[in-house]
Write a protein that holds these residues in place. Structure first.
Motif, short mmCIF file in Angstrom:
data_model
loop_
_atom_site.label_atom_id
_atom_site.label_comp_id
_atom_site.label_asym_id
_atom_site.label_seq_id
_atom_site.Cartn_x
_atom_site.Cartn_y
_atom_site.Cartn_z
N TYR A 28 0.83 -1.21 0.00
CA TYR A 28 0.00 0.00 0.00
C TYR A 28 0.87 1.26 0.00
O TYR A 28 0.49 2.27 -0.61
CB TYR A 28 -0.97 0.01 1.19
N GLU A 29 2.02 1.21 0.64
CA GLU A 29 2.92 2.38 0.63
C GLU A 29 3.31 2.78 -0.78
O GLU A 29 3.46 3.97 -1.08
CB GLU A 29 4.15 2.10 1.49
N GLU A 30 3.46 1.82 -1.67
CA GLU A 30 3.74 2.11 -3.08
C GLU A 30 2.55 2.83 -3.71
O GLU A 30 2.72 3.78 -4.48
CB GLU A 30 4.04 0.81 -3.83
N GLN A 31 1.34 2.40 -3.39
CA GLN A 31 0.14 3.07 -3.91
C GLN A 31 0.07 4.52 -3.42
O GLN A 31 -0.31 5.42 -4.17
CB GLN A 31 -1.13 2.32 -3.49
N VAL A 32 0.44 4.74 -2.15
CA VAL A 32 0.44 6.10 -1.60
C VAL A 32 1.39 6.99 -2.40
O VAL A 32 1.06 8.12 -2.74
CB VAL A 32 0.80 6.08 -0.10
N GLN A 33 2.58 6.47 -2.72
CA GLN A 33 3.53 7.24 -3.52
C GLN A 33 2.95 7.57 -4.89
O GLN A 33 3.09 8.69 -5.39
CB GLN A 33 4.85 6.48 -3.68
N CYS A 37 2.09 11.32 -6.45
CA CYS A 37 2.61 11.76 -7.76
C CYS A 37 1.49 12.29 -8.65
O CYS A 37 1.72 13.17 -9.48
CB CYS A 37 3.33 10.62 -8.46
N LEU A 38 0.29 11.77 -8.47
CA LEU A 38 -0.86 12.20 -9.27
C LEU A 38 -1.68 13.28 -8.57
O LEU A 38 -2.79 13.60 -9.00
CB LEU A 38 -1.76 11.00 -9.58
N PHE A 83 -2.36 -3.10 -5.70
CA PHE A 83 -1.57 -3.14 -6.93
C PHE A 83 -2.09 -2.29 -8.09
O PHE A 83 -1.30 -1.85 -8.92
CB PHE A 83 -1.46 -4.59 -7.45
N ASN A 84 -3.38 -2.06 -8.19
CA ASN A 84 -3.94 -1.39 -9.36
C ASN A 84 -4.54 -0.04 -8.95
O ASN A 84 -5.69 0.04 -8.52
CB ASN A 84 -5.01 -2.29 -10.00
N LEU A 85 -3.76 1.01 -9.09
CA LEU A 85 -4.17 2.32 -8.60
C LEU A 85 -5.44 2.82 -9.27
O LEU A 85 -6.33 3.36 -8.60
CB LEU A 85 -3.04 3.34 -8.77
N ASN A 86 -5.57 2.66 -10.58
CA ASN A 86 -6.76 3.15 -11.28
C ASN A 86 -8.03 2.49 -10.73
O ASN A 86 -9.03 3.16 -10.48
CB ASN A 86 -6.65 2.91 -12.78
N LYS A 87 -7.99 1.19 -10.55
CA LYS A 87 -9.17 0.49 -10.03
C LYS A 87 -9.40 0.81 -8.56
O LYS A 87 -10.54 0.89 -8.11
CB LYS A 87 -9.05 -1.01 -10.26
N PHE A 88 -8.33 1.03 -7.82
CA PHE A 88 -8.47 1.41 -6.42
C PHE A 88 -9.16 2.76 -6.30
O PHE A 88 -10.11 2.93 -5.52
CB PHE A 88 -7.11 1.44 -5.72
N ILE A 89 -8.73 3.73 -7.11
CA ILE A 89 -9.36 5.06 -7.08
C ILE A 89 -10.82 4.96 -7.51
O ILE A 89 -11.70 5.58 -6.90
CB ILE A 89 -8.57 6.05 -7.95
N ALA A 90 -11.10 4.16 -8.54
CA ALA A 90 -12.49 3.98 -8.98
C ALA A 90 -13.32 3.37 -7.86
O ALA A 90 -14.47 3.76 -7.63
CB ALA A 90 -12.54 3.11 -10.23
#
Length: 146
Positions: A28-33, A37-38, A83-90
Motif C-alpha cells: 500500500y505504501e507504493e500506492q500512496v507514492q 505523484c498524481l 496493486f492497481n491504482l486506477n481500479k483502487f481510485i475507482a
C-alpha cells in the motif's frame, strides 16, 4: 482461483500462507507514492485496512488466508487496493446509490440497471408532458419535431 493463490503468494512476504497488515502495508505504501505523484489525496492506511477487513471478513481478524479469499466475491478489489491504482481510485470514488442497487439486485447487470433507470426517467417525463393528451407518436405523425 489460481490467480488468487498467485497474488496471495506475492503479498505473503514471509511465506506462511497468511497475509497480515504489515505485509499489506508494504504494498500500500507504493500506492500512496503513486497517489501523491498524481496529486491524489491518499487514503489513510487505517481506513484502508478497516475496509479490506470488512470486505473480506477473514476467519481471524487481521489474517487473510486463501480460504478467506475464495469465500469473498470482492477479492479482486482487495488486490486492486494493493496493486492497481486506477481500479483502487475507482473503487474509492464509487457511487453509494449504485452500490446499494448492486446489493439489492445482484442478478441485474450494470446495463440492466441503467436501462431500467432510463425507462423510468422517460416514463416520468412522458407523464409530465402528456397532460395535453398527445403522446410522442402522435406528435411525430403530425409532423411535429422534438
Amino acid at each position: 482461483p489460481l490467480a488468487r493463490m498467485y497474488w496471495l503468494r506475492v503479498v505473503d512476504l514471509d511465506g506462511d500462507g497468511v497475509i497480515r497488515p504489515r505485509e499489506m502495508l508494504h504494498f500500500y505504501e507504493e500506492q500512496v507514492q503513486r497517489m501523491e505523484c498524481l496529486n491524489q489525496e491518499p487514503v489513510l492506511w487505517e481506513d484502508v485496512l478497516c475496509q479490506m477487513m470488512d470486505m473480506l471478513k477473514p476467519a481471524v481478524d487481521g489474517e487473510v488466508t486463501i480460504n478467506d479469499l475464495k469465500k469473498c466475491k470482492l477479492a479482486g478489489n482487495f488486490f486492486n487496493v494493493l496493486f492497481n491504482l486506477n481500479k483502487f481510485i475507482a473503487f474509492e470514488t464509487r457511487d453509494p446509490f449504485s452500490i446499494r442497487q448492486e446489493r439489492e439486485e445482484p442478478h441485474l447487470t450494470e446495463w440492466d440497471r441503467f436501462a431500467r433507470g432510463e425507462y423510468i426517467r422517460l416514463s416520468m417525463e412522458e407523464e409530465e408532458d402528456g397532460d395535453d393528451g398527445t403522446g410522442w407518436d402522435e406528435t411525430m405523425n403530425d409532423g411535429g419535431s422534438l
